[in-house]
Write a protein that holds these residues in place. Structure first.
Motif, PDB file in Angstrom:
ATOM      1  N   HIS A 109       0.363   3.931  -2.437  1.00  0.00           N
ATOM      2  CA  HIS A 109      -0.811   4.756  -2.306  1.00  0.00           C
ATOM      3  C   HIS A 109      -0.090   6.107  -2.129  1.00  0.00           C
ATOM      4  CE1 HIS A 109      -4.915   5.948  -1.168  1.00  0.00           C
ATOM      5  NE2 HIS A 109      -4.038   7.045  -0.420  1.00  0.00           N
ATOM      6  N   GLY A 138       0.768  -1.073   0.028  1.00  0.00           N
ATOM      7  CA  GLY A 138       0.004  -0.078   0.037  1.00  0.00           C
ATOM      8  C   GLY A 138       0.764   1.305  -0.043  1.00  0.00           C
ATOM      9  N   LYS A 194      -5.969  12.707  -3.400  1.00  0.00           N
ATOM     10  CA  LYS A 194      -6.488  11.346  -2.401  1.00  0.00           C
ATOM     11  C   LYS A 194      -7.484  10.433  -3.369  1.00  0.00           C
ATOM     12  CE  LYS A 194      -6.759   8.895   1.111  1.00  0.00           C
ATOM     13  NZ  LYS A 194      -5.647   8.542   1.744  1.00  0.00           N
ATOM     14  N   THR A 221      -5.358   2.449  -5.971  1.00  0.00           N
ATOM     15  CA  THR A 221      -4.541   1.261  -5.037  1.00  0.00           C
ATOM     16  C   THR A 221      -5.571   0.679  -3.899  1.00  0.00           C
ATOM     17  OG1 THR A 221      -3.990   3.139  -3.416  1.00  0.00           O
ATOM     18  CG2 THR A 221      -2.429   2.613  -5.170  1.00  0.00           C
ATOM     19  N   TYR A 222      -6.701   0.711  -4.067  1.00  0.00           N
ATOM     20  CA  TYR A 222      -7.864   0.204  -3.307  1.00  0.00           C
ATOM     21  C   TYR A 222      -7.645  -1.293  -3.002  1.00  0.00           C
ATOM     22  CZ  TYR A 222     -12.065  -0.258  -0.841  1.00  0.00           C
ATOM     23  OH  TYR A 222     -13.101  -0.786   0.323  1.00  0.00           O
ATOM     24  N   GLN A 244      -0.085   9.387  -3.948  1.00  0.00           N
ATOM     25  CA  GLN A 244      -0.964  10.635  -3.616  1.00  0.00           C
ATOM     26  C   GLN A 244       0.120  11.909  -3.211  1.00  0.00           C
ATOM     27  OE1 GLN A 244      -2.516   9.954   0.281  1.00  0.00           O
ATOM     28  NE2 GLN A 244      -3.375  11.924   0.352  1.00  0.00           N
ATOM     29  N   ALA A 250      -5.232   8.531  -5.735  1.00  0.00           N
ATOM     30  CA  ALA A 250      -4.518   7.609  -5.157  1.00  0.00           C
ATOM     31  C   ALA A 250      -5.580   6.511  -4.793  1.00  0.00           C
ATOM     32  CB  ALA A 250      -3.605   8.034  -4.094  1.00  0.00           C
ATOM     33  N   SER A 251      -6.494   6.692  -4.154  1.00  0.00           N
ATOM     34  CA  SER A 251      -7.336   5.849  -3.360  1.00  0.00           C
ATOM     35  C   SER A 251      -7.956   4.965  -4.430  1.00  0.00           C
ATOM     36  CB  SER A 251      -8.340   6.438  -2.829  1.00  0.00           C
ATOM     37  OG  SER A 251      -8.030   7.124  -1.559  1.00  0.00           O
ATOM     38  N   GLU A 303      -6.195  -2.573   0.038  1.00  0.00           N
ATOM     39  CA  GLU A 303      -6.835  -2.249   1.517  1.00  0.00           C
ATOM     40  C   GLU A 303      -7.758  -3.529   2.062  1.00  0.00           C
ATOM     41  OE1 GLU A 303      -8.335   1.426   2.639  1.00  0.00           O
ATOM     42  OE2 GLU A 303      -7.358   2.518   1.261  1.00  0.00           O
TER      43      GLU A 303
END
Length: 328
Positions: free
Chosen positions: A191, A188, A230, A237-238, A195, A233-234, A241
């Motif tokens: 991310h 992660g 944000k 790369t989610y 970001q 990036a979210s 998570e």
């Protein structure tokens, strides 16, 4: 933007970065905790039977999830895991912003004073800071995930508090339990590697457009830069998570019962049983949570840091041409 001096950030700068980062993280975590609880539960279990109609909008799912939690666990259920979240975020952002600033200064000195740190150097600084932060705070994120999901399991003795959870996990599962999910957490790092460089570039563009410096950007412009970076990036790369949450949560089960054999096995099972959508379960909720959280964190960080730099006297008076050290 340049550092406080050619020798890199001073002790004052590092302390200001740490204090501002910790304060901003705690404020943001408290504000978005209910959405964080819902997101974590969607990642691990999903909430399949809480809506009255077959068609679920994101807003409907969030509201029905909140209603379900309140009815079964009370308002306190919306803030499960807040203590370990804050305990994790205090060192998380303090370590991150401090290491990030230090690495950027080191990299800036190797780039011969370029006006703007290159995208690749920014990625290296963000990745290094992200790795240091993940290793430092992983046990607290494990506790946070389990406290947020333990109300959904039967036949499991619940954790009473953060210290008792840490003791039980270390006693029952050892170091491996405390560091479950570390590999996807390190993955992660991608991310923040996306970001932070994006955040820096957007700030630099906004400052240039407004004929000012990034140190003087308004809170509104900082909010724009933080929200756009944000979301980018979210979304990219989610999936990590989801994998991380499932690996962290599974240790809180009946002894010897584990659904996943590791990160690769978890990815294989999710892909086989749920397909690609399985890796984006709770993504919309996550964006609704992380975007305002990022805006609050970064904007609060910048404002607190500027305030602390005015409040705390500098160790040595900088030259008129040298701007104060800031998250660039």
């Amino acid at each position: 933007m340049r550092g406080a001096s050619s020798d890199g950030p001073s002790t004052r700068d590092l302390l200001c970065n740490a204090a501002a980062g910790a304060s901003a993280g705690a404020i943001a975590a408290t504000f978005v905790c209910p959405l964080d609880v819902i997101k974590t539960r969607l990642q691990v279990y999903g909430l399949p039977n809480i809506t009255s109609s077959g068609r679920r909008s994101t807003r409907g799912l969030i509201f029905s999830s909140m209603q379900h939690i309140i009815e079964n666990e009370g308002c306190r259920g919306l803030y499960r895991g807040l203590s370990p979240t804050i305990l994790a975020l205090l060192p998380n952002w303090a370590v991150y912003f401090t290491v990030y600033s230090k690495l950027k200064d080191l990299l800036e000195s190797s780039e011969n004073g370029e006006e703007q740190l290159s995208f690749g150097a920014n990625m290296a600084a963000a990745s290094g800071a992200g790795a240091a932060t993940a290793i430092t705070t992983n046990p607290l994120w494990v506790v946070k995930t389990r406290l947020q999901t333990q109300g959904m399991k039967t036949g499991v003795v619940p954790y009473r508090s953060v210290p008792s959870a840490l003791l039980r996990i270390s006693r029952e599962e050892g170091i491996r339990g405390l560091y479950s999910g570390l590999l996807p957490a390190l993955a992660g790092v991608s991310h923040v590697a996306i970001q932070f460089p994006a955040y820096e570039r957007i700030k630099y563009y906004l400052a240039k457009k407004g004929n000012t410096t990034v140190d003087q950007l308004s809170a509104g412009n900082v909010a724009i830069a933080s929200s756009l970076s944000k979301v980018l990036a979210s979304t990219m790369t989610y999936p990590h998570e989801v994998v991380r949450s499932r690996l962290q949560e599974q240790g809180h089960a009946m002894k010897g019962v584990k659904q996943y054999g590791g990160m690769v096995d978890c990815i294989r099972q999710v892909l086989h049983k749920e397909g690609v959508p399985g890796f984006y379960r709770g993504c919309a909720t996550n964006l609704l949570r992380t975007t305002p959280a990022a805006v609050i964190t970064f904007t609060t960080y910048e404002m607190i840091q500027r305030f602390l730099h005015r409040l705390v006297p500098s160790e040595a008076k900088p030259s008129p041409d040298t701007p104060r050290h800031s998250l660039r």
